[in-house]
Design an enzyme around this catalytic site. Sequence first.
Site: not given
Ligand code: ZN
Length: 373
Positions: A131
């Site tokens: 992320h």
């Molecule tokens: Zn995850």
Amino acid sequence: MKNILLYSETLAQVEYSPTHPFKPMRAKQMLDLLNRYGLLENTEIIEHPVLDEELLYLFHTPDYIQALKTCDHGEFDINLLTYGLGTHDNPIFKGVYNFSLQASGGTFLGATKLVDTDATFAFNPIGGFHHAMSDHAEGFCYINDIAIALKHLIHNGLRCAYIDIDVHHGDGVQSAFYDDNRVLTISIHESGQFLFPGTGFENEIGEGAGYGYNVNIPLLKDTDDEIYIYAFEEIVPPLLQSFNPDIICIQVGGDSHKDDPLAHLNLTSNGYQRVLTLIKQHSKKILGTGGGGYNLYKTAALWTLAWSVFTGIKPMDNFMGVIGGMMYGPEADAGSLFDNPYSIGGLTKDKCFDYARDVVAYIKQSVFPIHNI
Ligand SMILES: [Zn+2]
């Protein structure tokens, strides 16, 4: 040595905070299981090196790295929020910069070992920070070890496929290669309708030179092994066959498992084993990383299973004969690497299957022709 395990006792002890769900300790639990099941033959265990700072800039912006560096003392400053730092998800803790730098160093070293030696598999359980964005921290991730390693590999002329089986969309890695056809990026995950980061829909298929090289397979919550395997089998093997990567990088998030407390898919070890086996069948070399997974022992067991599939070594329980299979302590939860079969039924099953079929049809129509499939 054909297999490389990146492991650091110091990194495994790091905690974002006592209550934060992301626990590097899963790496230690995995190492215990690898020993227990006799899976470390032909394996070199290497301590995570610190990543050369210059390499950060293969993906990250200097401003963001500067901000992250100032966090290393563990002190909060309101301006850091601009960079996603100091939030509930991405707390500032003492040593956060060094932790991230070393965790990334592990993935990077794994990648270079695959290129420079006869090793065919490298795994960094303290990696997979999919992320992290170029200019901010996101979703428990500060430095995107995957994006950095893949950028390095493609700059050296290698074709790379990235497969993300974490329950969350691999948005940071997608952003790194969205306009690049040197990395085939595939993420299969619970739909962003229900789950962080809210992206990863099937119509996000790349742009410019990367058009058709970014593939998302979103699935409805409750999706079980049967539906997940269906979607994966329809899409991933044909793409891998056509793209023919030199190296496959896989992020093995353990949070697609049905016992994960932060997400809502219903996979068991059986689903994981099937898709990992398919990946293995289409790979020359594999760079594996950990990722999410908040049922700690289950995640360690899934990574151990992945290790077994990718190394081709069958797990043998070395403890069984010695202690008669007696379970002890929290390891009872990870007594076996395998789950009983589990499936959903009724209207929920129909709804999840219909959704998966629509996604598969969309990808076959929009992406497959670009790859002459
Ligand atoms: Zn995850």
